[in-house]
Scaffold this motif. Sequence first.
Motif, PDB file in Angstrom:
ATOM      1  N   ALA A  90       0.729  -1.135  -0.169  1.00  0.00           N
ATOM      2  CA  ALA A  90      -0.005  -0.319   0.319  1.00  0.00           C
ATOM      3  C   ALA A  90       1.073   1.386  -0.300  1.00  0.00           C
ATOM      4  CB  ALA A  90      -0.930  -0.007   1.425  1.00  0.00           C
ATOM      5  N   ARG A  91       0.306   2.478  -0.777  1.00  0.00           N
ATOM      6  CA  ARG A  91       1.130   3.265  -0.846  1.00  0.00           C
ATOM      7  C   ARG A  91       0.772   4.437   0.509  1.00  0.00           C
ATOM      8  NH1 ARG A  91       4.821   2.593  -4.975  1.00  0.00           N
ATOM      9  NH2 ARG A  91       3.948   0.046  -5.142  1.00  0.00           N
ATOM     10  N   ASP A  92       1.510   5.490   0.565  1.00  0.00           N
ATOM     11  CA  ASP A  92       1.578   6.469   1.982  1.00  0.00           C
ATOM     12  C   ASP A  92       1.550   6.169   3.218  1.00  0.00           C
ATOM     13  OD1 ASP A  92       1.093   8.589  -0.529  1.00  0.00           O
ATOM     14  OD2 ASP A  92      -0.697   7.813  -0.676  1.00  0.00           O
ATOM     15  N   VAL A  93       2.143   4.422   3.177  1.00  0.00           N
ATOM     16  CA  VAL A  93       2.310   4.481   4.463  1.00  0.00           C
ATOM     17  C   VAL A  93       3.512   4.182   4.774  1.00  0.00           C
ATOM     18  CG1 VAL A  93       1.400   2.295   3.715  1.00  0.00           C
ATOM     19  CG2 VAL A  93       1.602   2.504   6.224  1.00  0.00           C
ATOM     20  N   MET A  94       4.677   4.188   5.445  1.00  0.00           N
ATOM     21  CA  MET A  94       6.000   3.731   5.846  1.00  0.00           C
ATOM     22  C   MET A  94       6.293   2.864   6.457  1.00  0.00           C
ATOM     23  SD  MET A  94       9.224   5.923   6.948  1.00  0.00           S
ATOM     24  CE  MET A  94       9.382   5.210   9.299  1.00  0.00           C
ATOM     25  N   VAL A  95       6.363   1.561   5.730  1.00  0.00           N
ATOM     26  CA  VAL A  95       7.218   0.182   6.334  1.00  0.00           C
ATOM     27  C   VAL A  95       8.473  -0.541   7.294  1.00  0.00           C
ATOM     28  CG1 VAL A  95       6.488  -2.244   6.040  1.00  0.00           C
ATOM     29  CG2 VAL A  95       5.286  -0.377   5.080  1.00  0.00           C
ATOM     30  N   ILE A  96       8.095  -0.799   8.673  1.00  0.00           N
ATOM     31  CA  ILE A  96       9.408  -1.011   8.909  1.00  0.00           C
ATOM     32  C   ILE A  96       9.810  -2.340   9.301  1.00  0.00           C
ATOM     33  CG2 ILE A  96      11.193  -0.513  10.621  1.00  0.00           C
ATOM     34  CD1 ILE A  96      10.006   2.202  10.442  1.00  0.00           C
ATOM     35  N   VAL A  97      10.301  -3.541   8.705  1.00  0.00           N
ATOM     36  CA  VAL A  97      10.349  -4.198   8.445  1.00  0.00           C
ATOM     37  C   VAL A  97      10.723  -5.416   8.800  1.00  0.00           C
ATOM     38  CG1 VAL A  97      10.043  -4.506   6.319  1.00  0.00           C
ATOM     39  CG2 VAL A  97       8.761  -6.613   7.626  1.00  0.00           C
ATOM     40  N   GLY A  98      11.475  -6.419   9.241  1.00  0.00           N
ATOM     41  CA  GLY A  98      12.600  -7.051   9.715  1.00  0.00           C
ATOM     42  C   GLY A  98      13.207  -8.443   8.387  1.00  0.00           C
ATOM     43  N   TYR A  99      14.021  -8.915   8.526  1.00  0.00           N
ATOM     44  CA  TYR A  99      13.952  -9.706   7.480  1.00  0.00           C
ATOM     45  C   TYR A  99      15.941  -9.639   7.849  1.00  0.00           C
ATOM     46  CZ  TYR A  99      15.103  -5.398   4.394  1.00  0.00           C
ATOM     47  OH  TYR A  99      15.508  -4.533   4.403  1.00  0.00           O
ATOM     48  N   PRO A 100      16.660 -10.956   6.997  1.00  0.00           N
ATOM     49  CA  PRO A 100      18.037 -11.215   7.221  1.00  0.00           C
ATOM     50  C   PRO A 100      18.454 -10.571   5.843  1.00  0.00           C
ATOM     51  CG  PRO A 100      17.017 -12.909   6.979  1.00  0.00           C
ATOM     52  CD  PRO A 100      16.120 -12.211   6.906  1.00  0.00           C
ATOM     53  N   GLY A 101      19.889 -10.260   5.933  1.00  0.00           N
ATOM     54  CA  GLY A 101      20.222  -9.404   4.146  1.00  0.00           C
ATOM     55  C   GLY A 101      21.591 -10.208   4.364  1.00  0.00           C
ATOM     56  N   ARG A 102      22.649  -9.791   3.326  1.00  0.00           N
ATOM     57  CA  ARG A 102      23.919 -10.321   2.758  1.00  0.00           C
ATOM     58  C   ARG A 102      24.678  -9.130   2.344  1.00  0.00           C
ATOM     59  NH1 ARG A 102      26.194 -14.811   3.550  1.00  0.00           N
ATOM     60  NH2 ARG A 102      28.096 -14.796   2.763  1.00  0.00           N
ATOM     61  N   ARG A 103      25.763  -8.541   2.955  1.00  0.00           N
ATOM     62  CA  ARG A 103      26.025  -7.883   2.256  1.00  0.00           C
ATOM     63  C   ARG A 103      27.458  -7.779   2.086  1.00  0.00           C
ATOM     64  NH1 ARG A 103      24.377  -2.739   6.233  1.00  0.00           N
ATOM     65  NH2 ARG A 103      21.905  -3.089   5.859  1.00  0.00           N
ATOM     66  N   GLU A 104      28.120  -7.593   1.748  1.00  0.00           N
ATOM     67  CA  GLU A 104      30.191  -7.969   2.361  1.00  0.00           C
ATOM     68  C   GLU A 104      30.583  -9.186   2.236  1.00  0.00           C
ATOM     69  OE1 GLU A 104      30.413  -4.498   5.027  1.00  0.00           O
ATOM     70  OE2 GLU A 104      29.241  -3.403   4.013  1.00  0.00           O
ATOM     71  N   GLY A 105      29.749  -9.950   2.081  1.00  0.00           N
ATOM     72  CA  GLY A 105      30.116 -11.272   2.448  1.00  0.00           C
ATOM     73  C   GLY A 105      29.359 -12.075   3.846  1.00  0.00           C
ATOM     74  N   GLN A 106      28.352 -11.282   4.336  1.00  0.00           N
ATOM     75  CA  GLN A 106      28.114 -11.444   5.198  1.00  0.00           C
ATOM     76  C   GLN A 106      26.330 -11.305   5.718  1.00  0.00           C
ATOM     77  OE1 GLN A 106      30.996  -8.826   7.734  1.00  0.00           O
ATOM     78  NE2 GLN A 106      31.316 -11.703   8.635  1.00  0.00           N
ATOM     79  N   ASN A 107      26.310 -12.603   6.543  1.00  0.00           N
ATOM     80  CA  ASN A 107      24.781 -12.293   7.209  1.00  0.00           C
ATOM     81  C   ASN A 107      24.496 -10.845   8.119  1.00  0.00           C
ATOM     82  OD1 ASN A 107      23.600 -13.999   4.878  1.00  0.00           O
ATOM     83  ND2 ASN A 107      23.940 -15.907   6.053  1.00  0.00           N
ATOM     84  N   TRP A 108      23.398 -10.731   7.573  1.00  0.00           N
ATOM     85  CA  TRP A 108      22.993  -9.699   8.936  1.00  0.00           C
ATOM     86  C   TRP A 108      21.230  -9.917   9.276  1.00  0.00           C
ATOM     87  CZ3 TRP A 108      27.308  -6.094  10.034  1.00  0.00           C
ATOM     88  CH2 TRP A 108      28.165  -6.730   9.053  1.00  0.00           C
ATOM     89  N   ASN A 109      21.848  -9.189  10.104  1.00  0.00           N
ATOM     90  CA  ASN A 109      19.663  -8.891  11.098  1.00  0.00           C
ATOM     91  C   ASN A 109      19.927  -7.531  10.962  1.00  0.00           C
ATOM     92  OD1 ASN A 109      17.888  -9.058  12.772  1.00  0.00           O
ATOM     93  ND2 ASN A 109      18.115 -10.448  14.003  1.00  0.00           N
ATOM     94  N   LEU A 110      18.429  -7.502   9.763  1.00  0.00           N
ATOM     95  CA  LEU A 110      17.757  -6.093   9.463  1.00  0.00           C
ATOM     96  C   LEU A 110      17.231  -5.503  10.085  1.00  0.00           C
ATOM     97  CD1 LEU A 110      19.596  -6.209   5.516  1.00  0.00           C
ATOM     98  CD2 LEU A 110      20.706  -5.134   7.523  1.00  0.00           C
ATOM     99  N   ALA A 111      16.422  -4.415   9.677  1.00  0.00           N
ATOM    100  CA  ALA A 111      14.894  -3.814   9.872  1.00  0.00           C
ATOM    101  C   ALA A 111      15.314  -2.875   8.201  1.00  0.00           C
ATOM    102  CB  ALA A 111      15.101  -3.229  10.537  1.00  0.00           C
ATOM    103  N   GLY A 112      14.100  -3.187   7.157  1.00  0.00           N
ATOM    104  CA  GLY A 112      14.306  -1.945   6.598  1.00  0.00           C
ATOM    105  C   GLY A 112      13.034  -1.750   5.870  1.00  0.00           C
TER     106      GLY A 112
END
Lengths: 543, 543
Positions: B78-100
């Motif tokens: 949905a538009r006009d709403v900011m969503v903050i959500v957690g997921y893991p992600g890979r950067r620089e060869g490592q996994n991170w516990n992220l909030a996007g």
Amino acid sequence: MQDLTLVMAQFDPLVGDVPGNADRAIETVREARIEHGADIVVLPELFLTGYPPEDLLLRPSMETRLRHARARMAEKMARDVMVIVGYPGRREGQNWNLAGVLYNGEWLGEYAKQALPNYEVFDEQRYFATGSQPLVIEHKGAKFGILICEDIWSETPVRQARDAGAEILVTLNASPFHQDKPAERLALLEARAREVALPIVYVNQIGGQDELVFDGGSACVNADGELMVQAPHWAVGLMPVQFVREQQRWVPRAGETEPEVAPEENLYCALVTGLRDYVNKSGFGGVVLGLSGGIDSALSLAIAVDALGPQRVHAVMMPYHYTADISKQDAAEQAEMLGVDYEVLPIESMVEAFMETLSESFAGTERDTTEENLQSRCRGVLLMALSNKKGLMVLTTGNKSEMAVGYATLYGDMVGGYNAIKDVYKTWVYRLARWRNTESPAIPERVIERPPSAELAPDQKDSDSLPDYDVLDAILVRYIEGDMSAEAIIAAGFDREDVYRVVQLVDRCEYKRRQAPVGVRVTRRGFGRDRRYPIVNGWQPGE
Amino acid sequence: MQDLTLVMAQFDPLVGDVPGNADRAIETVREARIEHGADIVVLPELFLTGYPPEDLLLRPSMETRLRHARARMAEKMARDVMVIVGYPGRREGQNWNLAGVLYNGEWLGEYAKQALPNYEVFDEQRYFATGSQPLVIEHKGAKFGILICEDIWSETPVRQARDAGAEILVTLNASPFHQDKPAERLALLEARAREVALPIVYVNQIGGQDELVFDGGSACVNADGELMVQAPHWAVGLMPVQFVREQQRWVPRAGETEPEVAPEENLYCALVTGLRDYVNKSGFGGVVLGLSGGIDSALSLAIAVDALGPQRVHAVMMPYHYTADISKQDAAEQAEMLGVDYEVLPIESMVEAFMETLSESFAGTERDTTEENLQSRCRGVLLMALSNKKGLMVLTTGNKSEMAVGYATLYGDMVGGYNAIKDVYKTWVYRLARWRNTESPAIPERVIERPPSAELAPDQKDSDSLPDYDVLDAILVRYIEGDMSAEAIIAAGFDREDVYRVVQLVDRCEYKRRQAPVGVRVTRRGFGRDRRYPIVNGWQPGE
């Protein structure tokens, strides 16, 4: 300027037995001093607790026990010999994985491990704070830089030790075995020695502890990367080496470097060691196992006899309608061949009693795997009754291919305290059986040659419901150890239907594996602490 | 200057189901926008994988799936709403516990968790690299500092966010329940808010996942430490809150803060939630359990009915010679009271068939616990046969006191897929049973009042072989959860002989617990991922 004799003490501590391990250290050093004139004795990582001590490290009384043990060691340890030994210790409110240096009753220094593995079977960051300082100890004019296990796989601690003036690196290890590990370890040591241009003394633990087995293989590598001495794999003992000052090189003091052994032999020794130590350290009189006439139980019987001797092994054949005559003959033949106690307990009357009791509840339903599981569970109950009555541990005999796809019955053929072949794929079960027979006859040839069957239904064969084992195992290795996706495995040349079926079975059977007995880990990823999967799991095979 | 509406999305992802969880997020945000006019929606930690994803994080295809899921979310959200959500992600060869942070189709930024728990049930350092940077996002004129779970328990990330200009702290959580956790969590939030003088929005996951259960209880705390809104425990849902700009305060938008509930109710809800989600997420039609006339199975039956409804619960009484008449009466009465399917399957014929088959092997031996275990195992086999035939999961019914001292039969009363009361001490089993009956009659009073017995031998009572449960549980809590030594427990006023006996039993029964089904963890230390003890173990009780 004198030369130095260092003794690598490749020993097997008992996890949790802090006072006993301290006594073992005292005794070992005394022997090294008397027998070999040791100037230095090196014992493995966390020797005083054994490895891995797991959550025993969280008990506050662990620190009390270690304090007493170290005081006792300072008092009783042989003099004129420097001892380097691993133990955990508490400082600044945190636990550390330490190597302590003891000489003539005084603890001279402690090194704290810097590289703490927290992957595969390792949980070291659960327990330990991270060290940051090198420790270089001078003894009889030589400077020893101390490292602990994972440190040597990591660049920083090695360079730090060299920069702090180390002339010789000494590393204390508790490095568990898997099939490729000895070669990887040696390659690493050779490369690392060349890289820093320093000789390395590598002392490893030996023996089985729950699902881990340590292979020993302690080694000395010279600064040019040449392997100078390697202690035997799979044998407790003292290995003296001499540092010739003038050449800055290690030379062997006794024994020979072990000749290379076949991969089958190495693996077989791992299984024997794991089982033997589990049974003996747990204080069981022996084992009882179900002998089906199939290859898995036949190999397990051979391992049990090699680990414990025939007097401590009791085999039971539990036939039913579907048990082939040749199964009964082969089981009896193997029991006689190996000289073990053997009895035959048919399961008809129990199976019938269950089916009769359940007849009303099952009215109108079709025959399915329920009836097969029932046979398997009657066998499990019989084995457990024999175990309870005779104080023998039930040896579980399912292989890794079966455990992976759930081709095993919970509370049936999965009962038991320990499984020697839990991490051995079916194709390797055959290789091991064939290799074992080249040493001396242990498994009837017909058991190896006939097509595998669970014999839980008329004319059943494993290949009715599973791909051939060479295909199955190849898919399993890629999925379990290689973390490849179903699509990636298909792209590597496997049949789409086979791959999806196998991968789905693996995913769905986590609940079974979670209740399986422990067993020796021998691959890069065993089913145990090594592979932590959710049971409730919405992951679907695919990309 | 406008006010802001934030919706706390207290939802229950399915571990491993990345595409499904992305769809759940899209649907949730749409509802939050439509129903509540949300400006911001906050979802829990690692929502896209569920928590804990465990070794699924090691699969390379996880990253592919997450990339697809996030692309789909950017497209469909949905538009006009900011969503903050957690997921893991890979950067620089490592996994991170992220909030996007997602807004109008664009991922605006990612925060990487800094405080990675690696104790108790947590293994986050096995998977994730440690973040070091704050993330502050401005939306509609307000600055949100993003944190993930353990970060808020740690001082550095909180101060960093404040120093980077955050006016409001938003924390995404997957904080599992234990009995004291809700109060601890709230006290922490109140103290932390006061400390940095900032309001905190705390969004927690809900639902059961294997041995963990998440209680929700998402909350808003104002900068003065006042709890402004608390979402219900044990209920999925959207909780809107309004930030009144002028006062820099949160006020409730709907609903009431949940009234305080009795500790028994809270615990009971945890058990119901854990069981319900395990059964439903695994796709079982229902459960089957053995009803013995004792309190453990009676409480388990009540929990099962509350979790699944009576139609999905099948109870079986399996009497033997030693089963008292009142046991049979009480079991039948409870089954009728709760309206569940009920059948009686006597075990005599199976027990006799086993004893007859074993008579030669057992010749000359005395009766011992072998015969008791045999009864228990016949019941286990019957339950598993019903489970196999009817597609019902066997519900295991042993309590924590029993699991601690091994007063349970492997492959007997320990069979099953899940145990709702695995982490409930016997004294709490009684408290829960009494509390449950105050809601509506669910357990016959006589079951609660009579002295507990396993009924495996004539006139047997639990107190014949164990201290009274109030004493036993008091010792167990000190040993298991408090890590006190035997001597320290004795010094606290307990009988020496009792303490040594209990502590020895706990140490020796690790092998049984290792093969036990999973169950809901509700104490500070459950028997599962939470307590990692060696099986082979030379640790002796003492100082």
